[in-house]
Design a protein around this motif. Structure first.
Motif, mmCIF file in Angstrom:
data_model
loop_
_atom_site.group_PDB
_atom_site.id
_atom_site.type_symbol
_atom_site.label_atom_id
_atom_site.label_comp_id
_atom_site.label_asym_id
_atom_site.label_seq_id
_atom_site.Cartn_x
_atom_site.Cartn_y
_atom_site.Cartn_z
ATOM 1 N N GLN A 184 60.250 94.181 -74.980
ATOM 2 C CA GLN A 184 60.809 92.867 -75.298
ATOM 3 C C GLN A 184 60.523 92.530 -76.758
ATOM 4 N N ARG A 185 61.189 93.256 -77.658
ATOM 5 C CA ARG A 185 61.009 93.063 -79.084
ATOM 6 C C ARG A 185 62.344 93.321 -79.778
ATOM 7 N N PRO A 186 62.533 92.775 -80.971
ATOM 8 C CA PRO A 186 63.817 92.885 -81.667
ATOM 9 C C PRO A 186 64.320 94.311 -81.851
ATOM 10 N N GLN A 189 66.591 94.964 -79.131
ATOM 11 C CA GLN A 189 67.567 93.933 -78.819
ATOM 12 C C GLN A 189 68.543 93.660 -79.958
ATOM 13 N N THR A 190 68.141 93.964 -81.180
ATOM 14 C CA THR A 190 68.987 93.722 -82.350
ATOM 15 C C THR A 190 69.913 94.921 -82.579
ATOM 16 N N ARG A 191 71.187 94.646 -82.864
ATOM 17 C CA ARG A 191 72.099 95.740 -83.201
ATOM 18 C C ARG A 191 71.571 96.449 -84.443
#
Length: 260
Positions: A184-186, A189-191
């Motif tokens: 659960q970290r960028p 989750q970030t493109r």
């Protein structure tokens, strides 16, 4: 930022009993079962610690561990320890392990292994101080830090077992739920084309691999968030294999990123 240099631990500068406590605590953390600390009684018969070593196939094998916290392991000391352990085990000893606080030369390793084979020991492991430290840093950094900071370990084996086990009461499902937070970290989750810092992305991937294997969960800046269970806390061999596979896949992502 200057690089951080980690100095080697000189275990031989510490007391023999504390070293045995650390060895015992490490093997608790590594998932060994039925551990008994004979060295504490003063009549170990060449068997400081005995226990069952976990195997890759999910089984276990009995092993005798002898702790040698001296400046050197002599051939005489090694042969005497193995002979005493064999006698104490009613000549039924096949697996033996030395954990030594100092360096061990290649020549000494060879001569001790030859003596072990001649004595009927079919599997011999020799960890030097450097070997032991590397294993500790992988799954027991907190144990090593406690040892080096001079904070005494408990005297009783059951007390050592309790604090070294780390998350001893969790079921596999509960452990997995806590482990899931490391994703659960960028970075996950970030493109990728929106990633603002590629070095930070790489650090996050490496931190995730470390968290799965050691239970130490860190931020991108390297600050420890908290400890979580690691794959070493999982009891079911199939579940552990899947988490190990997940770690390998994340590492594959890391290597692909570094390569291209």
């Amino acid at each position: 930022m200057p690089s951080r240099i980690v100095q080697r631990i000189h275990f031989e500068d510490f007391g023999g009993t504390e070293f045995e406590r650390l060895v015992f605590a490490y093997h608790v953390r590594a998932g060994w079962t039925d551990l008994a600390w004979y060295g504490q009684t003063g009549s170990d018969g060449g068997r400081d610690i005995v226990g069952k070593e976990p195997l890759e196939n999910g089984g276990y094998r009995s092993c005798v561990i002898q702790c040698v916290n001296r400046k050197t392991l002599t051939q005489k000391k090694a042969e005497e320890d193995m002979a005493r352990a064999i006698a104490a085990s009613a000549n039924n000893l096949e697996v033996f392990k030395f954990v030594i606080g100092s360096a061990v030369s290649a020549t000494r390793r060879d001569t001790v292994k030859t003596a072990a084979i001649n004595a009927g020991i079919t599997s011999l492991t020799i960890w030097s101080g450097v070997d032991f430290e590397e294993h500790l840093r992988l799954i027991g950094e907190d144990l090593l830090r406690r040892f080096c900071d001079g904070e005494p370990f408990p005297d009783r084996p059951d007390e050592i077992r309790h604090f070294a086990a780390d998350f001893p009461r969790l079921s596999d499902n509960e452990a997995l739920a806590q482990m899931a937070v490391v994703f659960q970290r960028p970075a996950f989750q970030t493109r990728f084309h929106e990633e603002s810092s590629l070095p930070a992305f790489q650090a996050a991937i490496e931190d995730t691999i470390a968290a799965l294997n050691t239970g130490v969960w860190r931020t991108r800046e390297g600050e420890t968030i908290r400890r979580v269970p690691s794959l070493h806390h999982l009891r079911d061999p199939g579940t552990k294999a899947k988490v190990r596979k997940a770690s390998e896949l994340v590492d594959k992502l890391r290597r692909a990123f570094v390569a291209g």
